[in-house]
Enzyme design. Structure first.
Site, short mmCIF file in Angstrom:
data_model
loop_
_atom_site.label_atom_id
_atom_site.label_comp_id
_atom_site.label_asym_id
_atom_site.label_seq_id
_atom_site.Cartn_x
_atom_site.Cartn_y
_atom_site.Cartn_z
N GLY A 87 0.81 -1.21 0.00
CA GLY A 87 0.00 0.00 0.00
C GLY A 87 0.84 1.26 0.00
O GLY A 87 0.33 2.36 -0.23
N ARG A 88 2.11 1.10 0.30
CA ARG A 88 2.97 2.29 0.31
C ARG A 88 4.38 1.95 -0.16
O ARG A 88 5.34 2.57 0.25
CB ARG A 88 3.02 2.91 1.70
N LYS A 120 9.94 2.35 -0.15
CA LYS A 120 8.89 2.24 0.87
C LYS A 120 8.52 3.65 1.35
O LYS A 120 9.41 4.41 1.76
CB LYS A 120 9.42 1.39 2.03
N ASP A 144 -2.43 6.88 2.75
CA ASP A 144 -1.83 7.88 1.84
C ASP A 144 -0.59 7.34 1.12
O ASP A 144 -0.01 8.02 0.28
CB ASP A 144 -1.47 9.16 2.62
N ARG A 185 6.11 -13.09 0.85
CA ARG A 185 5.74 -13.34 2.25
C ARG A 185 4.84 -14.56 2.32
O ARG A 185 4.32 -15.02 1.30
CB ARG A 185 4.93 -12.12 2.77
N ASP A 193 1.78 -11.56 6.85
CA ASP A 193 2.25 -10.72 5.74
C ASP A 193 3.59 -10.07 6.07
O ASP A 193 4.16 -9.38 5.23
CB ASP A 193 1.20 -9.65 5.39
N ASN A 194 4.08 -10.28 7.27
CA ASN A 194 5.37 -9.71 7.63
C ASN A 194 6.42 -10.79 7.83
O ASN A 194 7.41 -10.57 8.53
CB ASN A 194 5.24 -8.88 8.91
N ASP A 215 10.06 -5.84 7.60
CA ASP A 215 9.05 -4.90 8.13
C ASP A 215 9.35 -4.49 9.57
O ASP A 215 8.74 -4.98 10.52
CB ASP A 215 7.63 -5.46 7.99
#
Ligand code: AMP
Ligand code: MG
Length: 482
Positions: free
Chosen positions: A90-91, A106, A118, A176, A244-245, A254
């Site tokens: 997402g970022r 990232k 955002d 992942r 997911d990490n 992460d």
């Protein structure tokens, strides 16, 4: 060495169904705060390039090299035990690969997976990840790395307004457990393509085994058991071990609310959102196995046509993970104590040591460095962190007896201990201070820390404050690095 940067795009090409093409929007007012020349060299990137405006433009997403086919990767994940089918970068945007390593930006702005976010990152967590990941690398813990940290000179809105940042993250890959969960939810062909890609990229030697997907599962279990043991042996608490990490390469990935435990307490948790202590220090091995069980579920269709047999075979492998973790753990802690043979007696000795640390709230890191000093009489017991421990001498005498002093000599044992027990770790209060200064335009403390962490085993001519835990009576709290 190439002056220009040249990307391969194997993930974008081979796994186009589980990623989205995505051009960075760019942060044209960016400046570069940290550059990792030695990592650049490993990647074959010229120093001149790292210093160039071209590099800043690329790492701030302002310009795109011709060779890059930028993507955001899709993934799912169990977050604090709850399944979220639609996560994804997402970022972060993957520019491509260099020398088989992912180069990812990232905090680079919105992607198709940003949901309501955002896509940005504040500068402070970017610098935090840079410093901690490079520390982990310097003490030989598998980890993603940091090639550059950028200040965007734009404001990011969080609870307060904060300066924005971008990290150039380098990883063996960003695949992942959650990537497999996502692929599984698509179809078996995509799942197989992801498994084949992962094997070719990370475990090519498995291509010749009888059941390569089962071997792949076993290899990931082993890599992760090794990794978590390394974390435990330096008191590292990841803080958000969601599926997911967890990277199938076995790298730490992460760095959000992670932190290092100071006084030994197995229940230590720093993350503000981990109310039940799901990811506390002592739970990390069990959570690993839980996460691997989710990974196993995704692989069921690949192992055997008979799904019951599949489950049985995966379960058999999974059940080996905790014992194998424990073997790694006692070996790692044993080594930190100068014990090379790990037998029943030494395991008892290690358990008793940890009990002492816990009951007397002793600083984990200092305990090992003090012990080697006491051993060679560089420090008196009464001046060490063990000074208030009742009957410490009993444990100490047992320990000395188990050391193979006859063969190696005390000095050699202490020296070996000093080579694997860091005296400097990213202490929470020190990192916080350095980050506070950095967001106020003073990078000197961050640079100092990076210099110290190049060789964290060596005592340096700097304030003792760097060695010790904080005196604060308030518990340290971390927040997710968004
Ligand atoms: P993390 O806490 O970094 O593991 O992120 C969990 C998920 O939230 C991932 O899918 C991230 O891409 C996403 N995420 C985190 N921060 C943001 C952000 N500022 N904007 C968009 N997505 C984000
Ligand atoms: Mg994440």
């Amino acid at each position: 060495m190439s002056y220009f940067i040249n990307f391969e795009n194997s993930y974008a090409k081979e796994l186009s169904e589980i990623c989205e093409k995505c051009n960075p929007t760019g942060f044209p007012r960016s400046e570069i705060l940290l550059k990792n020349y030695s990592l650049a060299e490993e990647l074959g990137i010229d120093r001149k390039f790292i210093d160039s405006k071209e590099c800043l433009n690329i790492f701030s997403g302002t310009s795109l090299p011709k060779s890059s086919n930028p993507i955001a990767q899709a993934y799912s994940g169990h977050q604090f035990g709850h399944f979220n089918p639609q996560l994804g970068d997402g970022r972060a945007i993957l520019l491509g690969e260099i020398k088989n390593k992912d180069i990812q930006l990232k905090g680079i702005g919105q992607t198709p997976f940003s949901r309501r976010g955002d896509g940005k990152s504040a500068l402070s967590p970017v610098l935090r990840e840079y410093v901690i990941s490079e520390f982990m690398h310097s003490i030989n813990i598998p980890t993603t790395r940091s090639l550059s940290a950028i200040k965007t000179n734009e404001i990011v809105l969080r609870e307060t307004e904060q300066p924005g940042g971008i990290l150039t993250r380098v990883a063996k890959s960003h695949i992942r457990i959650g990537t497999f969960q996502y692929a599984r939810s698509k179809n078996n062909e995509i799942l197989k393509a992801l498994a084949d890609y992962s094997i070719n990229r990370h475990y090519p030697e498995l291509n010749n085994t009888d059941n390569k997907y089962l071997s792949f599962f076993a290899a990931v279990c082993d890599k992760q058991a090794y990794l978590i043991s390394k974390w435990m042996s330096v008191g590292f608490i990841h803080g958000v071990m969601n599926t997911d990490n967890m990277a199938i390469s076995g790298e730490t990935i992460d760095y959000g609310p992670c932190a290092f435990m100071d006084r030994y307490d197995p229940r230590t948790v720093f993350s503000s959102i981990d109310h039940n202590g799901r990811y506390c220090y002592q739970n990390q091995p069990a959570i690993l196995v839980w996460n691997l069980s989710k990974f196993a579920e995704t692989l069921i269709p690949l192992i055997n046509e008979n799904l019951e047999k599949s489950v049985k075979q995966l379960t058999e492998v999974l059940q080996l993970t905790m014992p194998s973790y424990q073997e790694y753990f006692y070996r790692d802690i044993g080594q930190k104590l100068g014990l090379l043979d790990i037998d029943k007696r030494n395991i008892e000795l290690i358990k008793n040591y940890l009990k002492i640390l816990e009951s007397d709230s002793i600083d984990f890191t200092l305990s090992f460095t003090d012990l080697s000093k006491v051993l060679i009489k560089e420090k008196k017991l009464k001046d060490s962190v063990f000074r208030s421990v009742k009957n410490f001498d009993d444990w100490y005498q047992n320990w000395v007896q188990e050391l193979t002093i006859k063969n190696t000599g005390i000095k050699k044992i202490a020296k070996d201990m000093n080579c694997i027990n860091p005296c400097y770790i990213p202490r929470n209060h020190i990192i916080e201070e350095a980050l506070n200064n950095a967001v106020n335009n003073d990078m000197s403390k961050i640079n100092k820390l990076l210099e110290i962490f190049e060789n964290p085993y060596k005592k340096q001519n700097i304030s003792e404050d760097y060695l010790n835990p904080s005196n604060s009576e308030f518990p340290y709290v971390t927040f997710c690095g968004t």
